[in-house]
Design a protein around this motif. Structure first.
Motif, short mmCIF file in Angstrom:
data_model
loop_
_atom_site.label_atom_id
_atom_site.label_comp_id
_atom_site.label_asym_id
_atom_site.label_seq_id
_atom_site.Cartn_x
_atom_site.Cartn_y
_atom_site.Cartn_z
N PRO A 49 -59.18 -88.83 -41.55
CA PRO A 49 -58.58 -88.55 -42.86
C PRO A 49 -57.06 -88.51 -42.76
O PRO A 49 -56.51 -88.06 -41.75
CB PRO A 49 -59.13 -87.17 -43.23
CG PRO A 49 -60.34 -86.99 -42.39
CD PRO A 49 -60.09 -87.77 -41.14
N LYS A 50 -56.38 -89.00 -43.80
CA LYS A 50 -54.92 -88.99 -43.79
C LYS A 50 -54.36 -87.60 -43.58
O LYS A 50 -53.31 -87.44 -42.97
CB LYS A 50 -54.38 -89.54 -45.11
CG LYS A 50 -54.35 -91.03 -45.20
CD LYS A 50 -53.64 -91.46 -46.46
CE LYS A 50 -53.51 -92.96 -46.49
NZ LYS A 50 -52.76 -93.41 -47.68
N LYS A 57 -52.25 -88.46 -34.27
CA LYS A 57 -51.25 -89.33 -33.65
C LYS A 57 -50.42 -88.56 -32.62
O LYS A 57 -50.14 -89.07 -31.54
CB LYS A 57 -50.33 -89.95 -34.71
CG LYS A 57 -50.99 -91.01 -35.54
CD LYS A 57 -50.04 -91.52 -36.60
CE LYS A 57 -50.74 -92.52 -37.52
NZ LYS A 57 -49.84 -92.96 -38.60
N ALA A 58 -50.03 -87.35 -32.96
CA ALA A 58 -49.25 -86.53 -32.03
C ALA A 58 -50.05 -86.23 -30.77
O ALA A 58 -49.52 -86.31 -29.66
CB ALA A 58 -48.81 -85.23 -32.70
N LEU A 59 -51.31 -85.92 -30.94
CA LEU A 59 -52.17 -85.64 -29.79
C LEU A 59 -52.31 -86.87 -28.91
O LEU A 59 -52.21 -86.79 -27.69
CB LEU A 59 -53.55 -85.17 -30.26
CG LEU A 59 -54.56 -84.87 -29.17
CD1 LEU A 59 -54.10 -83.71 -28.31
CD2 LEU A 59 -55.92 -84.57 -29.78
N LEU A 60 -52.52 -88.03 -29.53
CA LEU A 60 -52.70 -89.27 -28.77
C LEU A 60 -51.43 -89.74 -28.08
O LEU A 60 -51.48 -90.36 -27.03
CB LEU A 60 -53.25 -90.37 -29.67
CG LEU A 60 -54.65 -90.15 -30.20
CD1 LEU A 60 -55.03 -91.24 -31.20
CD2 LEU A 60 -55.66 -90.10 -29.07
#
Length: 93
Positions: free
Chosen positions: A64-65, A72-75
């Motif tokens: 979900p947006k 994204k930060a985790l990845l």
């Protein structure tokens, strides 16, 4: 988005030291088609993208947006996920 997906496929293939020919053999595609996909020159079906991802040990997910920035930060974090972070200490007993 598609250019990032294609660059991820290419980067992962290279990290696995797999040639375009080898990936093509796994998928039943000629090397030229793998090259065209990685270059974004062909409009591939979702099933083809899924097959390529599976061949490279990748997982396609939709998030979900509302949580996309956190994912994204985790990845993109330099640290590994929590599972690899020691959160306990053995007693010296």
């Amino acid at each position: 988005i598609m250019s990032r997906i294609f660059s991820t496929l290419q980067r992962t293939r290279k990290e696995k030291r797999m040639s375009q020919v080898q990936l093509g053999v796994r998928l039943g595609f000629p090397q030229s088609h793998v090259s065209a996909i990685e270059a974004g020159k062909v409009d591939i079906r979702l099933s083809t993208l899924e097959e390529m991802a599976q061949a490279l040990d990748l997982e396609l997910i939709l998030v979900p947006k509302s949580i996309a920035s956190g994912v994204k930060a985790l990845l993109s974090s330099k640290q590994h996920p929590v599972a690899e972070t020691r959160r306990w200490k053995l007693d010296d007993d």
